[in-house]
Every structure is written in structure tokens, then in C-alpha cells.
Design a protein around this motif. Structure first.
Motif, short mmCIF file in Angstrom:
data_model
loop_
_atom_site.label_atom_id
_atom_site.label_comp_id
_atom_site.label_asym_id
_atom_site.label_seq_id
_atom_site.Cartn_x
_atom_site.Cartn_y
_atom_site.Cartn_z
N LEU A 13 0.84 -1.20 0.00
CA LEU A 13 0.00 0.00 0.00
C LEU A 13 0.87 1.25 0.00
CD1 LEU A 13 -2.76 1.43 0.30
CD2 LEU A 13 -2.52 1.13 2.79
N ASN A 14 0.67 2.09 -1.02
CA ASN A 14 1.37 3.37 -1.12
C ASN A 14 0.32 4.48 -1.24
OD1 ASN A 14 4.40 2.65 -1.53
ND2 ASN A 14 3.32 1.28 -2.93
N TYR A 15 0.69 5.67 -0.76
CA TYR A 15 -0.26 6.79 -0.85
C TYR A 15 0.52 8.09 -0.99
CZ TYR A 15 -4.41 9.60 -0.13
OH TYR A 15 -5.46 10.47 -0.31
N TRP A 16 -0.03 8.98 -1.83
CA TRP A 16 0.58 10.29 -2.07
C TRP A 16 -0.44 11.40 -1.81
CZ3 TRP A 16 1.33 5.96 -4.94
CH2 TRP A 16 2.66 5.56 -5.21
N PHE A 17 0.07 12.54 -1.37
CA PHE A 17 -0.70 13.77 -1.31
C PHE A 17 -0.22 14.70 -2.41
CE2 PHE A 17 -1.17 12.52 3.22
CZ PHE A 17 -2.55 12.52 3.28
N GLY A 18 -1.14 15.47 -2.98
CA GLY A 18 -0.77 16.48 -3.96
C GLY A 18 -0.54 15.90 -5.34
N LEU A 27 2.77 7.22 2.46
CA LEU A 27 2.89 5.83 2.92
C LEU A 27 3.72 5.04 1.91
CD1 LEU A 27 -0.77 5.07 4.10
CD2 LEU A 27 1.20 5.62 5.55
N TYR A 28 4.54 4.14 2.42
CA TYR A 28 5.43 3.35 1.59
C TYR A 28 5.26 1.86 1.87
CZ TYR A 28 8.10 7.72 0.95
OH TYR A 28 8.50 9.01 0.66
N ASP A 29 4.78 1.12 0.89
CA ASP A 29 4.77 -0.35 0.93
C ASP A 29 4.28 -0.92 2.26
OD1 ASP A 29 5.78 -0.63 -1.70
OD2 ASP A 29 7.80 -0.22 -0.96
N ILE A 30 3.09 -0.48 2.67
CA ILE A 30 2.51 -0.97 3.92
C ILE A 30 1.96 -2.38 3.72
CG2 ILE A 30 0.71 -0.61 5.63
CD1 ILE A 30 2.93 1.49 5.75
N GLU A 62 -9.51 7.29 -0.90
CA GLU A 62 -9.46 6.26 -1.94
C GLU A 62 -8.07 5.65 -2.02
OE1 GLU A 62 -10.82 7.59 -5.72
OE2 GLU A 62 -12.78 8.24 -4.98
N VAL A 63 -8.02 4.34 -2.14
CA VAL A 63 -6.74 3.64 -2.29
C VAL A 63 -6.18 3.96 -3.68
CG1 VAL A 63 -5.62 1.38 -2.42
CG2 VAL A 63 -7.44 1.79 -0.73
N GLN A 64 -4.95 4.45 -3.71
CA GLN A 64 -4.31 4.83 -4.97
C GLN A 64 -3.49 3.68 -5.56
OE1 GLN A 64 -1.99 8.12 -3.57
NE2 GLN A 64 -3.65 9.61 -3.83
N GLN A 65 -2.76 3.00 -4.69
CA GLN A 65 -1.90 1.92 -5.18
C GLN A 65 -1.73 0.88 -4.09
OE1 GLN A 65 2.68 2.02 -5.76
NE2 GLN A 65 1.84 2.66 -7.74
N GLY A 66 -1.87 -0.37 -4.47
CA GLY A 66 -1.73 -1.46 -3.52
C GLY A 66 -3.07 -2.13 -3.24
N LEU A 67 -3.03 -3.12 -2.38
CA LEU A 67 -4.21 -3.91 -2.06
C LEU A 67 -4.66 -3.64 -0.64
CD1 LEU A 67 -6.08 -6.38 -2.91
CD2 LEU A 67 -4.41 -7.80 -1.71
N VAL A 68 -5.94 -3.32 -0.48
CA VAL A 68 -6.54 -3.21 0.85
C VAL A 68 -7.84 -4.02 0.82
CG1 VAL A 68 -7.53 -1.72 2.61
CG2 VAL A 68 -5.57 -0.93 1.29
N ILE A 69 -7.94 -4.97 1.73
CA ILE A 69 -9.17 -5.76 1.84
C ILE A 69 -9.78 -5.46 3.20
CG2 ILE A 69 -10.16 -8.07 1.90
CD1 ILE A 69 -7.89 -8.99 0.10
N LEU A 70 -10.99 -4.93 3.16
CA LEU A 70 -11.73 -4.55 4.37
C LEU A 70 -12.98 -5.41 4.46
CD1 LEU A 70 -12.22 -2.59 6.78
CD2 LEU A 70 -13.45 -1.13 5.16
N LEU A 71 -13.08 -6.20 5.51
CA LEU A 71 -14.25 -7.05 5.74
C LEU A 71 -14.57 -7.89 4.49
CD1 LEU A 71 -16.47 -4.45 7.63
CD2 LEU A 71 -14.95 -6.16 8.62
N GLY A 72 -13.52 -8.38 3.86
CA GLY A 72 -13.68 -9.27 2.71
C GLY A 72 -13.83 -8.58 1.37
N HIS A 73 -13.76 -7.25 1.34
CA HIS A 73 -13.95 -6.50 0.08
C HIS A 73 -12.70 -5.69 -0.25
CE1 HIS A 73 -18.32 -7.28 -0.13
NE2 HIS A 73 -18.26 -7.22 1.20
N GLU A 74 -12.27 -5.75 -1.51
CA GLU A 74 -11.13 -4.98 -1.94
C GLU A 74 -11.53 -3.52 -2.14
OE1 GLU A 74 -7.69 -4.79 -5.43
OE2 GLU A 74 -8.94 -6.60 -5.21
N LEU A 75 -10.70 -2.61 -1.62
CA LEU A 75 -11.04 -1.18 -1.67
C LEU A 75 -10.49 -0.48 -2.90
CD1 LEU A 75 -10.65 -0.01 2.05
CD2 LEU A 75 -12.64 -0.99 0.87
N HIS A 76 -9.42 -1.00 -3.50
CA HIS A 76 -8.87 -0.34 -4.67
C HIS A 76 -9.88 -0.43 -5.82
CE1 HIS A 76 -5.15 0.32 -7.48
NE2 HIS A 76 -5.97 1.34 -7.44
#
Length: 233
Positions: A13-18, A27-30, A62-76
Motif C-alpha cells: 500500500l502506497n499513498y501520495w498527497f498532492g 505511505l510506503y509499501d505498507i 481512496e486507495v491509490q496503489q496497492g491492495l486493501v481488503i476490508l471485511l472481505g472486500h477490496e477497496l482499490h
């Protein structure tokens, strides 16, 4: 344990502002997996990415890059409808209590049930009174926020987050405005919910008084997880 035992998962998981030249990575490679029913604490200096991570896990960004699964659902790439449906299964506790000044303590907490659209007024009132009682506010049900102390307002906000029996609680400095006993009471309540109902809690904090009650402590620095310590809780 299978994936169903980890209601929150993130990989790369990576995230950028701006944007453009002003773009800055937060965030870097969480990589993490949070076990059901656990109390996980995020610590680290200001600006380390703790709140950014919390808001991504809670569908507030919003997830910009990477995989996030919340309660069985992918957020990207999740649709707004899915994100809204998932948020209704969560409980949020923010640094600002965000109470409605024209509503009593009990009415503010009732909103945490009524937004789910499946509980009648009488049941919502009973649920609000019960949770406020657990947080030591039985004598303040009919008080407006203007007549409550800062710590009492924060406990009302915590009750509002918990009254709907969320599957996951995301808390940003929930004990910062509370005295020692009140803060300990909140953490013990979250621990009991984890044990009795499988409620999972992820908490950002600078409050060293509560670290001994955590099941796990994740340390962030400069947008990276630099420490991952399992505790006895």
C-alpha cells in the motif's frame, strides 16, 4: 487462520498527497494483517502516516496503489456505494468529538444506530443509555454538549461509535481528552467488545498509558512500518 479471521489486510500500500511537483509520498509499501477481535495500536511521531493509514483502512480516502481488503472486500477501485456500505459496518472515533450541539448526549449517541436504518426509536434510546452507562455517563443522558466537559463530550462520541455494534472500530487519539481512569475504562470496553463480540479495534495514540492493554503495537516513521510488536494485552 484463514483470510476471514483478518478483517483488515493491506499489501504494498502506497499513498501520495498532492500532484505534480508538489506530490509527496505519505505511505510506503505498507503490509499488514489485523486479526479479528484484536486491539492494535499505531504509534509514531506526528506526520509519520498513522492517521493517513487509518483513514485509508476506513474508506475515508481512496486507495491509490496497492491492495486493501476490508471485511472481505477490496477497496482499490471500490464503488462509492460499496464504500458507503462498508463504512456503515465501522465505528469511527476522531480527535474532534463532532457532536450536534442541539442534541442531548443520548440523542447524539442514538444517531449511531439510526443511520443504520434498522432500529426503532425505543430500541435506539435503550442502546444509547446502555453504552453511555458503560462509559460513566448515566447521569448525563439529557445534557446538551454545551453543558458537558471536554472529556464527557469525547465519551459521548465514543459511545456513538460503539452503539451500533460495529465490526471494526477505527480510533484517532480517543483517550487524548480523557483522564487516566476514563481512558482506561474506554480501552477496557474495547477489549471486552473484542473478546465478547469479535470487534476489532485499530487505534492511533500518543497515550503511553494504554500501550500495555494493546494486543499489538505498530510503529510508523516517515510513512513506513518500522516496528511490529505483539503484546500480551
Amino acid at each position: 487462520m484463514g483470510d476471514e479471521d483478518f478483517p483488515v489486510q493491506a499489501r504494498a500500500l502506497n499513498y501520495w498527497f498532492g500532484r505534480g511537483e508538489a506530490r509527496k509520498q505519505a505511505l510506503y509499501d505498507i503490509d499488514l494483517r489485523i486479526a479479528r477481535g484484536s486491539l492494535t495500536v499505531l504509534v509514531g511521531p506526528s506526520g509519520s502516516g498513522k492517521t493517513t493509514l487509518l483513514t485509508l483502512l476506513g474508506c475515508l480516502r481512496e486507495v491509490q496503489q496497492g491492495l486493501v481488503i476490508l471485511l472481505g472486500h477490496e477497496l482499490h477501485g471500490a464503488t462509492p456505494a460499496l464504500a458507503t456500505a462498508l463504512r456503515r459496518r465501522l465505528g469511527f472515533i476522531f480527535q474532534a468529538h463532532n457532536l450536534h450541539e442541539s442534541l442531548t448526549a443520548a440523542q447524539n449517541v442514538m444517531m449511531g444506530v439510526q443511520v443504520l436504518g434498522r432500529v426503532d426509536k425505543a430500541r435506539a434510546q435503550a442502546a444509547a443509555a446502555h453504552v453511555l452507562g458503560l462509559l460513566g455517563l448515566s447521569e448525563r443522558l439529557d445534557y446538551l454538549p454545551a453543558n458537558l466537559s471536554g472529556g464527557q463530550k469525547q465519551r459521548v462520541a465514543i459511545a456513538r461509535a460503539l452503539v451500533g455494534n460495529p465490526e471494526l472500530v477505527l480510533a484517532d487519539e480517543p483517550t487524548a481528552a480523557l483522564d487516566r481512569d476514563s481512558g482506561a475504562n474506554v480501552v477496557e470496553l474495547l477489549k471486552r467488545l473484542g473478546q465478547a463480540r469479535g470487534t476489532t479495534t485499530i487505534m492511533v495514540t500518543h497515550d503511553n498509558r494504554i500501550l500495555d492493554r494493546a494486543d499489538r503495537i505498530l510503529t510508523l516513521e516517515d510513512g513506513r512500518i518500522v516496528g511490529d510488536e505483539a503484546r500480551g494485552g
